[in-house]
Write a protein that holds these residues in place. Structure first.
Motif, short mmCIF file in Angstrom:
data_model
loop_
_atom_site.label_atom_id
_atom_site.label_comp_id
_atom_site.label_asym_id
_atom_site.label_seq_id
_atom_site.Cartn_x
_atom_site.Cartn_y
_atom_site.Cartn_z
N LEU A 33 11.23 16.60 9.71
CA LEU A 33 9.90 16.12 10.12
C LEU A 33 9.02 16.06 8.86
O LEU A 33 8.56 17.09 8.38
N PRO A 34 8.80 14.85 8.29
CA PRO A 34 8.10 14.73 7.00
C PRO A 34 6.62 15.11 7.14
O PRO A 34 5.90 14.57 7.97
N TYR A 35 6.20 16.06 6.29
CA TYR A 35 4.86 16.62 6.48
C TYR A 35 4.16 16.86 5.14
O TYR A 35 4.56 17.72 4.37
N VAL A 36 3.12 16.07 4.88
CA VAL A 36 2.22 16.33 3.75
C VAL A 36 0.82 16.40 4.34
O VAL A 36 0.27 15.38 4.76
N GLY A 37 0.27 17.61 4.43
CA GLY A 37 -1.06 17.70 5.04
C GLY A 37 -1.38 19.11 5.48
O GLY A 37 -0.83 20.09 4.97
N PHE A 38 -2.30 19.19 6.44
CA PHE A 38 -2.76 20.47 6.96
C PHE A 38 -1.99 20.81 8.25
O PHE A 38 -1.75 19.93 9.07
N ILE A 39 -1.63 22.08 8.39
CA ILE A 39 -1.13 22.56 9.69
C ILE A 39 -2.17 23.58 10.17
O ILE A 39 -2.45 24.55 9.49
N PHE A 40 -2.74 23.28 11.32
CA PHE A 40 -3.69 24.20 11.95
C PHE A 40 -2.89 24.95 13.01
O PHE A 40 -2.30 24.34 13.89
N ILE A 41 -2.84 26.28 12.86
CA ILE A 41 -2.09 27.08 13.84
C ILE A 41 -3.10 27.90 14.65
O ILE A 41 -3.75 28.79 14.11
N GLY A 42 -3.24 27.55 15.92
CA GLY A 42 -4.09 28.32 16.82
C GLY A 42 -3.34 29.56 17.25
O GLY A 42 -2.28 29.47 17.87
N LEU A 43 -3.87 30.72 16.89
CA LEU A 43 -3.18 31.99 17.14
C LEU A 43 -3.93 32.84 18.14
O LEU A 43 -5.14 32.68 18.32
N ILE A 44 -3.19 33.77 18.75
CA ILE A 44 -3.84 34.82 19.54
C ILE A 44 -3.20 36.15 19.13
O ILE A 44 -1.99 36.23 18.92
N LYS A 45 -4.05 37.15 18.94
CA LYS A 45 -3.59 38.48 18.56
C LYS A 45 -3.45 39.29 19.84
O LYS A 45 -4.45 39.63 20.48
N VAL A 46 -2.21 39.52 20.24
CA VAL A 46 -1.93 40.29 21.46
C VAL A 46 -1.47 41.67 21.02
O VAL A 46 -0.38 41.82 20.47
N GLY A 47 -2.32 42.68 21.20
CA GLY A 47 -2.04 43.99 20.60
C GLY A 47 -2.13 43.80 19.09
O GLY A 47 -3.14 43.36 18.58
N ASP A 48 -1.02 44.06 18.40
CA ASP A 48 -0.99 43.83 16.96
C ASP A 48 -0.10 42.65 16.60
O ASP A 48 0.20 42.43 15.43
N ILE B 287 0.81 -1.24 0.00
CA ILE B 287 0.00 0.00 0.00
C ILE B 287 0.84 1.28 0.00
O ILE B 287 0.30 2.37 0.09
N LYS B 288 2.16 1.14 -0.13
CA LYS B 288 2.98 2.36 -0.01
C LYS B 288 2.78 3.34 -1.17
O LYS B 288 3.15 4.50 -1.08
N HIS B 289 2.15 2.87 -2.26
CA HIS B 289 1.86 3.76 -3.41
C HIS B 289 0.65 4.66 -3.13
O HIS B 289 0.43 5.63 -3.85
N VAL B 290 -0.13 4.35 -2.10
CA VAL B 290 -1.34 5.12 -1.78
C VAL B 290 -0.94 6.46 -1.16
O VAL B 290 -0.12 6.50 -0.24
N SER B 291 -1.52 7.54 -1.66
CA SER B 291 -1.23 8.87 -1.10
C SER B 291 -1.99 9.05 0.21
O SER B 291 -3.19 8.76 0.27
N VAL B 292 -1.29 9.54 1.22
CA VAL B 292 -1.93 9.81 2.52
C VAL B 292 -1.80 11.30 2.82
O VAL B 292 -0.70 11.85 2.78
N ILE B 293 -2.93 11.95 3.10
CA ILE B 293 -2.91 13.37 3.46
C ILE B 293 -2.90 13.45 4.98
O ILE B 293 -3.90 13.18 5.65
N GLY B 294 -1.74 13.83 5.51
CA GLY B 294 -1.53 13.90 6.96
C GLY B 294 -0.07 13.61 7.22
O GLY B 294 0.55 12.82 6.51
N PRO B 295 0.54 14.27 8.22
CA PRO B 295 1.98 14.12 8.46
C PRO B 295 2.35 12.74 8.99
O PRO B 295 1.50 12.00 9.49
N GLN B 296 3.64 12.41 8.87
CA GLN B 296 4.14 11.19 9.48
C GLN B 296 4.24 11.38 11.00
O GLN B 296 4.16 12.49 11.51
N LYS B 297 4.43 10.26 11.69
CA LYS B 297 4.33 10.23 13.15
C LYS B 297 5.24 11.25 13.84
O LYS B 297 4.82 11.95 14.77
#
Length: 423
Positions: free
Chosen positions: A268-283, A88-98
């Motif tokens: 760090l092998p990464y194919v996928g989404f990165i969700f970055i939780g942010l906070i706006k402190v001042g600007d 199954i290694k030919h199958v594309s996976v959307i999501g980072p490695q461990k």
């Protein structure tokens, strides 16, 4: 191509909804799915961390793309599992490695990553039961409120924000010594409280290049005015009105770019989404947390604004040609309001019939904790359904969602009526 989406929530229904619109999608499967995915895909009764069963389904259904919705399979190494298997290694996976999924799997790992790559975040220290006394002393050195985070995965509920020092010490003891969040709180990160307004930034990466998706803001507290317990999310709005172009340029320069470059530097092998939780402190933007997948319920407002074919984007990510894709975004605002079971996020009842689904025309209903039983759609979880609407402004979109909710009903249904109150 045949495509498999892993997961059962509103996020996965939204993925399925978007993927089903692509001409590149032949057959679509969702495991385990819900009553919403059942209408547009084939649900497979498979647990998202049962890698053996997932492999069997991939082979049986000739699947060539797997989109991983939730964090658990990523943190447990599903991408590595595929790469290590000749069949199954030919199958594309959307999501980072461990190794890269530790950005969400361990709060301490994420904080050390940010420190290493000069990414702005709150000052912190981490503690285990062996040095709980030092944890008490660190709390004493901070000004309230106090932020305690279980290091591991706790289904979005492992973060406590407390105003009272003695209560903070008591909760630290409960997390470390009494395993309040099980294994997830064997280590606890304590960090300084950042005062500002939160938003989420979503990044696609093929490991080399990146694209930034629309921003969103979610509402995590159960009660109106952002009061009460933290939940998985009570609703979301996109775009975020206070995220000006100038602010977003800072986010890209100070946070997104160093994050993607940091992943490469740290191998760090990464194919996928990165969700970055942010906070706006001042600007200034600062990172609260990373997630290694799309957020829920933000997915329900971000993907509906994406005009580009999602499967085309996924293929480009798998082929490391993301830089060649143009991401086209709908200018309209999108909002989603989450309907939850009475009592959530604490004890709640399941099996309540949901009425009025067919009467909703002006909104998109993304099913979450809902399933089909005896021809009826019934509740099966805490967060039951996300009601998403478009509008020229977020106020117009929210109004549409609330009008659609008036047509929906299940016993003890609850939702927040004040989304956008802080904008």
């Amino acid at each position: 191509m045949n495509i498999l989406v892993l997961g059962s929530g509103g996020r996965e229904h939204t993925f399925a909804w978007k993927i089903a619109q692509s001409e590149e999608c032949n057959k679509l499967f969702v495991a385990p799915g819900n009553s919403g995915t059942e209408k547009i895909a084939t649900n497979l009764s498979i647990n998202v961390t049962d890698f053996g069963a997932i492999k069997a389904a991939v082979l049986e259904n000739d699947i060539s793309l797997v989109v991983v919705g939730p964090e658990d399979p990523l943190v447990q190494g599903i991408h590595d599992f595929f790469l290590a298997d000749e069949v199954i290694k030919h199958v594309s996976v959307i999501g980072p490695q461990k190794a890269a999924a530790e950005l969400e799997g361990s709060k301490e790992f994420a904080k050390a990553f940010m420190s290493r790559h000069n990414i702005p975040t709150a000052a912190y220290q981490s503690f285990t039961k062996e040095n709980v006394e030092e944890g008490y002393q660190f709390l004493e050195s901070l000004n309230p409120p106090y932020v305690l985070k279980a290091d591991g995965l706790a289904a979005g509920k492992g973060v406590l924000i407390l105003n009272d020092l003695e209560e903070a010490k008591s909760e630290l003891k409960s997390m470390l010594l009494d395993a309040k969040f099980g294994e997830a709180s064997a280590k606890v990160v304590i960090e300084e409280f950042l005062d500002g307004i939160e938003l989420s930034c979503f990044v696609l990466t093929d490991g080399k290049d990146y694209k930034i998706l629309p921003t969103a803001k979610d509402y995590k507290r159960i009660g109106e005015g952002d009061t009460g317990l933290n939940t998985g999310g009570m609703g979301a709005i996109s775009p975020v009105p206070f995220a000006t172009n100038e602010f977003l340029e800072k986010v890209e320069r100070q946070i997104v770019k160093p994050t993607v470059e940091g992943l490469q530097k740290d191998s760090l092998p990464y194919v996928g989404f990165i969700f970055i939780g942010l906070i706006k402190v001042g600007d200034q933007p600062k990172v609260i947390e990373y997630n290694v997948r799309m957020g829920d319920p933000e997915t329900e407002v971000v993907l509906p604004r994406l005009k580009t074919d999602l499967v085309e984007i996924f293929n480009a990510m798998s082929n490391q040609s993301l830089s060649e894709v143009n991401i086209d975004i709908d200018e309209r605002a999108a909002t989603t309001v989450v309907l939850v079971s009475g009592g959530y996020p604490e004890a709640y009842e399941k099996g309540k019939a949901i009425r009025g689904i067919d009467e909703v025309n002006d909104s998109i209903l993304f099913h979450a904790g809902a399933k089909k039983s005896d021809g009826k759609v019934i509740t099966s979880g805490g967060r039951v359904m996300a009601v998403t609407s478009y509008g020229n402004t977020y106020e117009e979109a929210i109004k549409k969602s609330y009008q659609s909710i008036e047509k929906l009903h299940f016993d003890k249904m609850y939702y927040r009526k004040d989304l956008g109150f802080d904008l």
